[in-house]
Design a protein around this motif. Sequence first.
Motif, PDB file in Angstrom:
ATOM      1  N   ALA A  39     -55.843 -53.224  45.583  1.00 23.64           N
ATOM      2  CA  ALA A  39     -56.206 -51.912  46.125  1.00 23.64           C
ATOM      3  C   ALA A  39     -57.155 -51.179  45.188  1.00 23.64           C
ATOM      4  O   ALA A  39     -58.124 -50.546  45.636  1.00 23.64           O
ATOM      5  CB  ALA A  39     -54.942 -51.080  46.366  1.00 23.64           C
ATOM      6  N   ALA A  40     -56.920 -51.275  43.887  1.00 19.48           N
ATOM      7  CA  ALA A  40     -57.796 -50.607  42.927  1.00 19.48           C
ATOM      8  C   ALA A  40     -59.200 -51.208  42.953  1.00 19.48           C
ATOM      9  O   ALA A  40     -60.200 -50.478  42.911  1.00 19.48           O
ATOM     10  CB  ALA A  40     -57.203 -50.709  41.520  1.00 19.48           C
ATOM     11  N   ILE A  41     -59.301 -52.521  43.042  1.00 18.89           N
ATOM     12  CA  ILE A  41     -60.618 -53.168  43.119  1.00 18.89           C
ATOM     13  C   ILE A  41     -61.328 -52.770  44.400  1.00 18.89           C
ATOM     14  O   ILE A  41     -62.530 -52.483  44.401  1.00 18.89           O
ATOM     15  CB  ILE A  41     -60.465 -54.699  43.006  1.00 18.89           C
ATOM     16  N   PHE A  42     -60.618 -52.739  45.520  1.00 15.46           N
ATOM     17  CA  PHE A  42     -61.206 -52.339  46.795  1.00 15.46           C
ATOM     18  C   PHE A  42     -61.751 -50.912  46.733  1.00 15.46           C
ATOM     19  O   PHE A  42     -62.886 -50.647  47.126  1.00 15.46           O
ATOM     20  CB  PHE A  42     -60.166 -52.462  47.909  1.00 15.46           C
ATOM     21  N   VAL A  43     -60.950 -50.001  46.218  1.00 15.13           N
ATOM     22  CA  VAL A  43     -61.375 -48.601  46.123  1.00 15.13           C
ATOM     23  C   VAL A  43     -62.544 -48.464  45.160  1.00 15.13           C
ATOM     24  O   VAL A  43     -63.517 -47.733  45.434  1.00 15.13           O
ATOM     25  CB  VAL A  43     -60.191 -47.706  45.682  1.00 15.13           C
ATOM     26  N   TRP A  44     -62.525 -49.165  44.041  1.00 13.94           N
ATOM     27  CA  TRP A  44     -63.604 -49.066  43.055  1.00 13.94           C
ATOM     28  C   TRP A  44     -64.919 -49.591  43.627  1.00 13.94           C
ATOM     29  O   TRP A  44     -65.974 -48.963  43.451  1.00 13.94           O
ATOM     30  CB  TRP A  44     -63.220 -49.850  41.801  1.00 13.94           C
ATOM     31  N   ARG A  45     -64.879 -50.716  44.331  1.00 14.87           N
ATOM     32  CA  ARG A  45     -66.108 -51.261  44.925  1.00 14.87           C
ATOM     33  C   ARG A  45     -66.667 -50.327  45.991  1.00 14.87           C
ATOM     34  O   ARG A  45     -67.876 -50.119  46.078  1.00 14.87           O
ATOM     35  CB  ARG A  45     -65.844 -52.628  45.530  1.00 14.87           C
ATOM     36  N   TRP A  47     -66.239 -47.080  46.216  1.00 13.53           N
ATOM     37  CA  TRP A  47     -66.758 -45.881  45.556  1.00 13.53           C
ATOM     38  C   TRP A  47     -68.099 -46.178  44.910  1.00 13.53           C
ATOM     39  O   TRP A  47     -69.028 -45.378  45.004  1.00 13.53           O
ATOM     40  CB  TRP A  47     -65.754 -45.404  44.509  1.00 13.53           C
ATOM     41  N   ARG A  48     -68.201 -47.334  44.263  1.00  8.48           N
ATOM     42  CA  ARG A  48     -69.452 -47.685  43.595  1.00  8.48           C
ATOM     43  C   ARG A  48     -70.581 -47.885  44.602  1.00  8.48           C
ATOM     44  O   ARG A  48     -71.712 -47.483  44.369  1.00  8.48           O
ATOM     45  CB  ARG A  48     -69.253 -48.964  42.779  1.00  8.48           C
ATOM     46  N   ARG A  49     -70.284 -48.492  45.747  1.00 13.52           N
ATOM     47  CA  ARG A  49     -71.290 -48.705  46.786  1.00 13.52           C
ATOM     48  C   ARG A  49     -71.769 -47.374  47.360  1.00 13.52           C
ATOM     49  O   ARG A  49     -72.948 -47.156  47.543  1.00 13.52           O
ATOM     50  CB  ARG A  49     -70.718 -49.570  47.894  1.00 13.52           C
ATOM     51  N   ARG A  50     -70.859 -46.473  47.609  1.00 15.67           N
ATOM     52  CA  ARG A  50     -71.247 -45.173  48.168  1.00 15.67           C
ATOM     53  C   ARG A  50     -71.960 -44.302  47.149  1.00 15.67           C
ATOM     54  O   ARG A  50     -72.822 -43.516  47.497  1.00 15.67           O
ATOM     55  CB  ARG A  50     -70.028 -44.439  48.697  1.00 15.67           C
ATOM     56  N   ARG A  51     -71.577 -44.427  45.898  1.00 14.66           N
ATOM     57  CA  ARG A  51     -72.197 -43.618  44.858  1.00 14.66           C
ATOM     58  C   ARG A  51     -73.628 -44.059  44.619  1.00 14.66           C
ATOM     59  O   ARG A  51     -74.511 -43.235  44.377  1.00 14.66           O
ATOM     60  CB  ARG A  51     -71.389 -43.748  43.570  1.00 14.66           C
ATOM     61  N   SER A  52     -73.901 -45.361  44.701  1.00 12.34           N
ATOM     62  CA  SER A  52     -75.220 -45.870  44.347  1.00 12.34           C
ATOM     63  C   SER A  52     -76.241 -45.690  45.464  1.00 12.34           C
ATOM     64  O   SER A  52     -77.435 -45.753  45.209  1.00 12.34           O
ATOM     65  CB  SER A  52     -75.126 -47.338  43.957  1.00 12.34           C
TER      66      SER A  52
END
Length: 133
Positions: A39-45, A47-52
């Motif tokens: 779940a943490a990896i899913f949320v981090w990816r 977030w990173r995709r939307r942030r970039s």
Amino acid sequence: MNPSEIPIRDIKPLVPIPDISIYLFAALLAVGVLLFAAAAIFVWRRWRRRRSVDPRIEWLRRLDRIDYRDPKKAAYLMTRYGRLLAEDKRRQEILSQLLPRLERYKYRKDVPPLDDETKRYMKLFIEMSKDAL
């Protein structure tokens, strides 16, 4: 006979019971850690995709790909994305001069080709937007 000397015959000795509760606890803990990590990896990816992804970059790409041979579509695209990209004073000023020029290419069935002055304003706006980003 003394009561302490009477043998008790119906009580049997303790029987060892296999205890696997520690293994069940370890398995549950391992599954929980794996689920939390997934779940943490899913949320981090996500977030990173939307942030970039900056929508302004996509709008600018669409303005770069404007087909000047289709003046009606070019005018509509320039109006739509130009309003979104005009964030500073200079770009707002260029856009305010460009929008009246684009009016004659919109809201009509047949439109003339884009004149050179309007193309220059459009390209100037796009270049200014590239420099700002």
